[in-house]
Design a protein around this motif. Structure first.
Motif, mmCIF file in Angstrom:
data_model
loop_
_atom_site.group_PDB
_atom_site.id
_atom_site.type_symbol
_atom_site.label_atom_id
_atom_site.label_comp_id
_atom_site.label_asym_id
_atom_site.label_seq_id
_atom_site.Cartn_x
_atom_site.Cartn_y
_atom_site.Cartn_z
ATOM 1 N N LYS A 1 0.872 -0.739 -0.361
ATOM 2 C CA LYS A 1 -0.135 0.051 0.031
ATOM 3 C C LYS A 1 0.729 1.144 -0.239
ATOM 4 N N THR B 1 -6.948 4.066 -8.796
ATOM 5 C CA THR B 1 -5.673 2.479 -8.813
ATOM 6 C C THR B 1 -6.665 0.940 -9.204
ATOM 7 N N ASP B 2 -5.762 0.112 -9.014
ATOM 8 C CA ASP B 2 -6.346 -1.177 -9.403
ATOM 9 C C ASP B 2 -6.941 -2.069 -8.319
ATOM 10 N N LYS C 1 -1.748 -1.046 -6.714
ATOM 11 C CA LYS C 1 -1.344 -0.029 -7.657
ATOM 12 C C LYS C 1 -1.647 0.864 -8.065
ATOM 13 N N VAL C 2 -1.021 2.492 -8.917
ATOM 14 C CA VAL C 2 -1.537 3.317 -9.795
ATOM 15 C C VAL C 2 -1.373 3.031 -10.964
#
Length: 70
Positions: free
Chosen positions: A2, A19-20, A25-26
């Motif tokens: 995170k 994010t996913d 993840k961005v």
């Protein structure tokens, strides 16, 4: 892993970050939410998590009213 909000704020100040998954993840970032969604969709993310990152030095105060009546 995170990413901390402080790190996001340094890099994406005043932007929408997609994010996913929440805290993941961005996958896209933009000051325009529509552009961010288009960028994420091009990368294969149809329903990314969305977070607006406040500009550095900004304090957001939220007022919430709760009723405990039956």
């Amino acid at each position: 892993m995170k990413i901390s909000y402080a790190k996001l704020q340094k890099r994406y100040s005043g932007m929408y970050v997609l994010t996913d998954k929440p805290g993941g993840k961005v996958v896209a970032a933009s000051r325009n939410l529509g552009k961010a969604f288009k960028e994420a969709e091009k990368k294969g993310y149809k329903l990314p998590a969305v977070q607006y990152i406040q500009p550095v030095g900004t304090v957001a105060i939220y007022e919430v009213q709760i009723s405990l009546r039956d």
